[in-house]
Design a protein around this motif. Structure first.
Motif, PDB file in Angstrom:
ATOM      1  N   ASP A 123       0.840  -1.204   0.000  1.00 64.35           N
ATOM      2  CA  ASP A 123       0.000   0.000   0.000  1.00 64.35           C
ATOM      3  C   ASP A 123       0.871   1.249   0.000  1.00 64.35           C
ATOM      4  O   ASP A 123       0.580   2.237  -0.685  1.00 64.35           O
ATOM      5  N   ILE A 124       1.934   1.203   0.788  1.00 71.59           N
ATOM      6  CA  ILE A 124       2.843   2.352   0.875  1.00 71.59           C
ATOM      7  C   ILE A 124       3.615   2.527  -0.423  1.00 71.59           C
ATOM      8  O   ILE A 124       3.775   3.646  -0.935  1.00 71.59           O
ATOM      9  N   ALA A 125       4.065   1.412  -0.993  1.00 76.44           N
ATOM     10  CA  ALA A 125       4.780   1.475  -2.271  1.00 76.44           C
ATOM     11  C   ALA A 125       3.886   2.044  -3.365  1.00 76.44           C
ATOM     12  O   ALA A 125       4.330   2.847  -4.205  1.00 76.44           O
ATOM     13  N   ALA A 126       2.602   1.670  -3.361  1.00 75.01           N
ATOM     14  CA  ALA A 126       1.664   2.189  -4.360  1.00 75.01           C
ATOM     15  C   ALA A 126       1.476   3.694  -4.205  1.00 75.01           C
ATOM     16  O   ALA A 126       1.393   4.433  -5.197  1.00 75.01           O
ATOM     17  N   ALA A 127       1.404   4.164  -2.944  1.00 70.01           N
ATOM     18  CA  ALA A 127       1.278   5.596  -2.712  1.00 70.01           C
ATOM     19  C   ALA A 127       2.521   6.339  -3.198  1.00 70.01           C
ATOM     20  O   ALA A 127       2.430   7.436  -3.766  1.00 70.01           O
ATOM     21  N   MET A 128       3.674   5.747  -3.018  1.00 71.71           N
ATOM     22  CA  MET A 128       4.915   6.355  -3.499  1.00 71.71           C
ATOM     23  C   MET A 128       4.943   6.388  -5.026  1.00 71.71           C
ATOM     24  O   MET A 128       5.397   7.367  -5.628  1.00 71.71           O
ATOM     25  N   ASP A 129       4.433   5.337  -5.646  1.00 70.74           N
ATOM     26  CA  ASP A 129       4.344   5.327  -7.113  1.00 70.74           C
ATOM     27  C   ASP A 129       3.413   6.431  -7.617  1.00 70.74           C
ATOM     28  O   ASP A 129       3.577   6.927  -8.729  1.00 70.74           O
ATOM     29  N   VAL A 182      21.204  -6.327  -6.534  1.00 68.45           N
ATOM     30  CA  VAL A 182      20.369  -7.523  -6.688  1.00 68.45           C
ATOM     31  C   VAL A 182      18.897  -7.164  -6.503  1.00 68.45           C
ATOM     32  O   VAL A 182      18.021  -7.650  -7.224  1.00 68.45           O
ATOM     33  N   VAL A 183      18.617  -6.327  -5.503  1.00 67.01           N
ATOM     34  CA  VAL A 183      17.272  -5.817  -5.244  1.00 67.01           C
ATOM     35  C   VAL A 183      17.373  -4.306  -5.080  1.00 67.01           C
ATOM     36  O   VAL A 183      18.470  -3.743  -4.990  1.00 67.01           O
ATOM     37  N   SER A 184      16.232  -3.652  -4.999  1.00 69.73           N
ATOM     38  CA  SER A 184      16.243  -2.189  -4.946  1.00 69.73           C
ATOM     39  C   SER A 184      16.476  -1.625  -3.555  1.00 69.73           C
ATOM     40  O   SER A 184      16.973  -0.505  -3.400  1.00 69.73           O
ATOM     41  N   GLY A 185      16.084  -2.385  -2.526  1.00 68.24           N
ATOM     42  CA  GLY A 185      16.142  -1.862  -1.157  1.00 68.24           C
ATOM     43  C   GLY A 185      14.908  -1.069  -0.769  1.00 68.24           C
ATOM     44  O   GLY A 185      14.811  -0.573   0.350  1.00 68.24           O
ATOM     45  N   ARG A 186      13.956  -0.967  -1.676  1.00 70.56           N
ATOM     46  CA  ARG A 186      12.763  -0.145  -1.427  1.00 70.56           C
ATOM     47  C   ARG A 186      11.941  -0.652  -0.249  1.00 70.56           C
ATOM     48  O   ARG A 186      11.497   0.123   0.601  1.00 70.56           O
ATOM     49  N   PHE A 187      11.733  -1.949  -0.187  1.00 73.33           N
ATOM     50  CA  PHE A 187      10.903  -2.490   0.887  1.00 73.33           C
ATOM     51  C   PHE A 187      11.631  -2.441   2.222  1.00 73.33           C
ATOM     52  O   PHE A 187      10.990  -2.299   3.276  1.00 73.33           O
ATOM     53  N   ALA A 188      12.944  -2.540   2.204  1.00 73.05           N
ATOM     54  CA  ALA A 188      13.711  -2.362   3.443  1.00 73.05           C
ATOM     55  C   ALA A 188      13.544  -0.933   3.950  1.00 73.05           C
ATOM     56  O   ALA A 188      13.400  -0.696   5.166  1.00 73.05           O
ATOM     57  N   ASP A 189      13.546   0.029   3.038  1.00 69.75           N
ATOM     58  CA  ASP A 189      13.337   1.429   3.423  1.00 69.75           C
ATOM     59  C   ASP A 189      11.936   1.640   3.990  1.00 69.75           C
ATOM     60  O   ASP A 189      11.756   2.348   4.991  1.00 69.75           O
ATOM     61  N   ILE A 190      10.955   1.021   3.360  1.00 70.29           N
ATOM     62  CA  ILE A 190       9.570   1.158   3.822  1.00 70.29           C
ATOM     63  C   ILE A 190       9.420   0.576   5.225  1.00 70.29           C
ATOM     64  O   ILE A 190       8.839   1.206   6.124  1.00 70.29           O
ATOM     65  N   ALA A 191       9.959  -0.628   5.442  1.00 67.57           N
ATOM     66  CA  ALA A 191       9.848  -1.257   6.761  1.00 67.57           C
ATOM     67  C   ALA A 191      10.565  -0.419   7.823  1.00 67.57           C
ATOM     68  O   ALA A 191      10.058  -0.249   8.940  1.00 67.57           O
ATOM     69  N   GLY A 192      11.722   0.102   7.482  1.00 64.48           N
ATOM     70  CA  GLY A 192      12.448   0.945   8.432  1.00 64.48           C
ATOM     71  C   GLY A 192      11.688   2.208   8.777  1.00 64.48           C
ATOM     72  O   GLY A 192      11.681   2.650   9.935  1.00 64.48           O
TER      73      GLY A 192
END
Length: 279
Positions: A123-129, A182-192
């Motif tokens: 949900d947060i990633a979608a809002a950022m998009d 390898v990955v973007s790190g986006r979800f790690a940033d969101i969780a943090g």
């Protein structure tokens, strides 16, 4: 012709349709690959990826998937699924019965938090998009959660561990893989960011747990939330198998959840006479 009635053989062959496996006498192909070409060259995490996603992962993708799967294999007999596996084994059933009994309790409450966490991150990633910044997207989603949803923010807190020892290491490794592209790190940033914002609102730290951390990895690797639950089941099945096997070697029979000298709290009617019996 499209309107032509199909033969029994054609109907039989089309009864199940799958893009996963092709099999006939002497031939087994997984997603188009000959099984003999995969054996010895593809790891178990890579095989899971191939079966679910249709393509082979890179070595790094398979490695990161394996890291997440390995982190959640067990949490001891206090975990309901593990306790159920052990109790089932004392009833004299086979390994498959004990495992099935345990796996069947992995649902929304026990085993589903990873799926819930990844949906929350999504949900947060979608809002950022849609143009929102990370802090704005996190704050808005938490506003909605605290206004209308019940329970705990998914992926945070643990009833046994002040800090879940698995989570920081998983995030550390995720960021290391992100640093290598390898990955973007986006979800790690969101969780943090969620962890930090909840701490600000609550006035205390409620750290990421195993479900939140593995959800980060599964999200980074592109798995949809429902598969996160399935992947947790695969992971926890390892511990379930180990405990069922260990218990099967013991002499205990019909072992319940508590020692026999500890009885449950009875909250019903007091002892009473059956109607019509003399006092």
């Amino acid at each position: 012709m499209s309107g032509e009635k199909k033969s029994g053989r054609e109907r039989g062959e089309e009864w199940w349709r799958t893009g996963i496996i092709e099999m006939r006498p002497g031939v087994i192909r997984m997603r188009g690959y000959e099984i003999q070409d995969l054996i010895g060259r593809v790891s178990f995490p890579a095989m899971i990826w191939l079966m679910l996603r249709g393509e082979l992962p890179t070595e790094d993708q398979a490695a990161l998937l394996g890291i997440a799967l390995g982190a959640a294999v067990d949490h001891g007999p206090q975990a309901p699924s593990i306790a159920i596996a052990r109790m089932a084994a004392t009833c004299g059933v086979g390994i498959n019965n004990a495992m099935a009994s345990a796996i069947n309790v992995l649902g929304d409450v026990h085993g589903g938090a990873g799926e819930q966490a990844l949906s929350f991150y999504g949900d947060i990633a979608a809002a950022m998009d849609g143009g929102a910044g990370l802090a704005e997207a996190v704050s808005s989603r938490l506003d909605r959660f605290f206004a209308g949803e019940k329970g705990y923010v998914p992926g945070l807190g643990h009833r046994f561990h002040p800090v879940d020892p698995r989570a920081p290491r998983l995030i550390e490794l995720t960021r290391a893989f992100a640093a290598r592209g390898v990955v973007s790190g986006r979800f790690a940033d969101i969780a943090g960011a969620i962890e930090a914002e909840v701490a600000t609102r609550k006035g205390k730290s409620i750290p990421l747990n195993i479900d939140g951390a593995t959800a980060v990895i599964y999200g980074e690797l592109g798995f949809p939330p429902p598969l996160t639950r399935g992947l947790f089941v695969l992971s926890r099945s390892v511990g379930i198998l180990a405990h069922a096997w260990e218990q099967s070697a013991e002499s205990d029979r019909n072992k319940g959840p508590l020692p026999k000298e500890w009885l449950w709290a009875y909250t019903g009617a007091p002892a009473r006479s059956f109607p019509g019996d003399s006092e």
